[in-house]
Scaffold this motif. Structure first.
Motif, short mmCIF file in Angstrom:
data_model
loop_
_atom_site.label_atom_id
_atom_site.label_comp_id
_atom_site.label_asym_id
_atom_site.label_seq_id
_atom_site.Cartn_x
_atom_site.Cartn_y
_atom_site.Cartn_z
N GLU A 1 0.82 -1.20 0.00
CA GLU A 1 0.00 0.00 0.00
C GLU A 1 0.86 1.26 0.00
OE1 GLU A 1 -3.88 -0.46 2.50
OE2 GLU A 1 -2.30 -1.48 3.61
N LEU A 2 0.45 2.22 -0.80
CA LEU A 2 1.13 3.52 -0.83
C LEU A 2 0.96 4.21 0.52
CD1 LEU A 2 2.62 5.69 -2.50
CD2 LEU A 2 0.37 6.53 -3.21
N ALA A 3 2.05 4.73 1.08
CA ALA A 3 2.00 5.35 2.41
C ALA A 3 2.93 6.54 2.48
CB ALA A 3 2.37 4.33 3.49
N VAL A 4 2.59 7.47 3.37
CA VAL A 4 3.44 8.63 3.66
C VAL A 4 3.65 8.68 5.18
CG1 VAL A 4 3.59 11.15 3.70
CG2 VAL A 4 2.76 9.97 1.65
N GLU A 5 4.89 8.78 5.59
CA GLU A 5 5.24 8.93 7.01
C GLU A 5 5.64 10.38 7.26
OE1 GLU A 5 8.10 6.27 9.63
OE2 GLU A 5 9.18 7.94 8.68
N THR A 6 5.12 10.97 8.33
CA THR A 6 5.43 12.36 8.65
C THR A 6 6.01 12.47 10.06
OG1 THR A 6 3.23 12.82 9.56
CG2 THR A 6 3.54 13.18 7.19
N GLY B 1 7.94 16.57 16.99
CA GLY B 1 8.63 15.28 16.97
C GLY B 1 7.71 14.09 16.90
N GLU B 2 6.42 14.31 16.63
CA GLU B 2 5.46 13.22 16.58
C GLU B 2 5.45 12.59 15.18
OE1 GLU B 2 1.72 14.81 17.86
OE2 GLU B 2 2.32 14.78 19.98
N LYS B 3 5.54 11.28 15.17
CA LYS B 3 5.58 10.52 13.91
C LYS B 3 4.22 9.91 13.64
CE LYS B 3 8.02 6.65 13.65
NZ LYS B 3 7.11 5.62 13.13
N ARG B 4 3.78 10.03 12.37
CA ARG B 4 2.51 9.45 11.97
C ARG B 4 2.66 8.77 10.61
NH1 ARG B 4 1.17 14.01 14.88
NH2 ARG B 4 -0.47 13.68 16.44
N LEU B 5 1.82 7.77 10.40
CA LEU B 5 1.84 7.03 9.15
C LEU B 5 0.48 7.15 8.49
CD1 LEU B 5 3.71 5.16 7.46
CD2 LEU B 5 2.52 3.24 8.55
N PHE B 6 0.46 7.61 7.25
CA PHE B 6 -0.78 7.78 6.51
C PHE B 6 -0.81 6.82 5.34
CE2 PHE B 6 0.06 11.74 8.66
CZ PHE B 6 -1.18 12.19 9.09
N LEU B 7 -1.89 6.09 5.18
CA LEU B 7 -2.10 5.20 4.04
C LEU B 7 -2.97 5.87 3.01
CD1 LEU B 7 -2.73 1.75 5.78
CD2 LEU B 7 -0.59 2.68 4.90
N TYR B 8 -2.65 5.68 1.74
CA TYR B 8 -3.45 6.28 0.66
C TYR B 8 -4.72 5.47 0.46
CZ TYR B 8 -4.85 7.67 -4.02
OH TYR B 8 -5.56 8.09 -5.11
N ARG B 9 -5.84 6.15 0.44
CA ARG B 9 -7.13 5.52 0.20
C ARG B 9 -7.77 6.13 -1.05
NH1 ARG B 9 -5.59 1.73 3.03
NH2 ARG B 9 -6.24 1.42 5.17
#
Length: 404
Positions: free
Chosen positions: A386-391, A396-404
């Motif tokens: 799955e296509l994903a973007v990590e920010t 300093g907070e890390k999040r992972l977003f999946l493309y829908r």
């Protein structure tokens, strides 16, 4: 397009060959149990028991990095301890470090006048008094001058062996002479015209050539402290110079060895390990420290094991045949918020693919003094998953977003 945030608890990158960065308590042995007996060098720079709460200045967006403002004042770490808790911390770090080391390994614990005596007792307890190798004095001139006592201008680095035959090669850390032996030696030249200094003692002539290396003793006055405007500064309040860590690593390690830092801060030890051709294991309990370390080591083939933040945040943009373009990131609420636009709240982002619960980044970007503008676009990552973007944002907070 829309990106939907997913929370995986402890989200991991795929396995990297150069090192691993963990977020957690470095004094807990179970956190690093998988590396037991594998390290050749363990360095620990714990809180110094100063009684202070350390903060850092975080620039906001491109303008903040270019002009030094606007910026956020964020917590670095708290350094207030009662004696028993502090002793338990030092003992836990020494014990954890001992479990990581192989038979030829070497352990360093770095403190100042506030905690060095307690650290010596803790390390004697864990390693044994006979394992003591050195008390290294790192003297510097940074800061003001005391009026009621002699100015305290040195740190203490304790050095212990993990086994009976620690690896140590002094010839790997030559230094300049800096005036050594010049007050009591006669300056002359030998038969070939090489400049040297001589002294006669016990009926024997001793000759020391000016072009031959000398080696450090246990008092180091030639490694300067980082100045406030030093370009190497990362923003972490207690950052040490990489030259200091290189001198500690080089005589005890060879390329390919594992170097561990259980309080890694902004990653100086890990960067020094990479320069020496070593692998690294970095641990810190602060998400802000891990974010700075990741930025510092951007592009390094490493494994991350850092919790994703769970609070709500949104990421928008578009996916097109050529790639990904981010348009806006809205962070979770953090008290009184500054005015933010577009990607101002982002410090780092990566695009990649998720496979079997692991994120594999293909492209990574971060703001810095040399590159204050954060790119908004990148090529579309190929491959399965799955296509994903990590920010990683300003806090300093890390999040992972999946493309829908």
């Amino acid at each position: 397009m829309s990106f939907e945030m997913t929370h995986l608890g402890r989200e991991c990158h795929g396995k990297g060959d150069r090192g691993t960065l963990l977020m957690g308590d470095g004094s807990r042995g179970e956190l690093v149990a998988a590396w037991a007996g594998q390290a050749q060098c363990v360095y620990v720079d714990p809180p110094f028991q100063t009684g202070n709460d350390f903060v850092r200045r975080q620039p906001i967006g491109e303008e903040g990095w270019e002009k030094g403002k606007p910026f956020l004042t964020l917590a670095g770490y708290g350094d207030k301890w009662d004696r028993q808790a502090y002793v338990e911390l030092l003992t836990g770090l020494a014990d954890c470090g001992r479990s990581l080391l192989g038979d030829t390994g070497v352990f360093y614990m770095h403190l100042d006048w506030r905690g060095s005596a307690l650290a010596r007792l803790a390390c004697d307890q864990v390693f044994g008094e006979k394992a003591f190798m050195n008390e290294i004095i790192w003297a510097y001139e940074t800061g003001g001058r005391a009026q009621r006592h002699f100015s305290r201008k040195h740190d203490t680095i304790l050095m212990y062996a993990a086994g009976k035959h620690p690896r140590f090669d002094l010839t790997r850390v030559p230094i300049g002479r800096h005036g050594n032996r010049q007050n009591h030696l006669r300056r002359t030249m030998d038969e070939q015209g090489r400049p040297c200094r001589t002294i006669r003692s016990g009926g024997k002539l001793y000759r020391y050539y000016d072009d031959e290396p000398v080696y450090p003793t246990d008092v180091w006055t030639d490694v300067p402290h980082l100045q406030q405007r030093d370009p190497a500064r990362t923003g972490w309040p207690t950052q040490k110079p990489i030259r200091l860590l290189s001198r500690l690593i080089r005589p005890v390690c060879q390329p390919g060895d594992l170097v561990a830092d259980l309080c890694c801060g902004s990653g100086t030890t890990l960067a020094a390990a990479l320069e020496e051709g070593c692998r690294f294991l970095g641990v810190d309990s602060s998400g802000a420290a891990c974010a700075l370390t990741r930025k510092r080591l951007l592009g390094t083939d490493m494994t991350l094991d850092i919790p994703c933040a769970g609070a709500a945040a949104t990421l928008t943009g578009e996916v097109h045949p050529a790639g990904i373009t981010l348009t806006a990131y809205t962070p979770a609420p953090h008290g009184e918020m500054p005015e933010l636009h577009g990607l101002d709240a982002l410090e780092q982002w990566s695009a990649g693919r998720m496979r079997e619960g692991c994120f594999y980044p293909a492209y990574s970007f971060a703001r810095s003094g040399a590159a204050p503008a954060l790119p908004q676009s990148c090529f579309l990552p190929g491959g399965e998953g799955e296509l994903a973007v990590e920010t990683i944002d300003l806090w300093g907070e890390k999040r992972l977003f999946l493309y829908r």
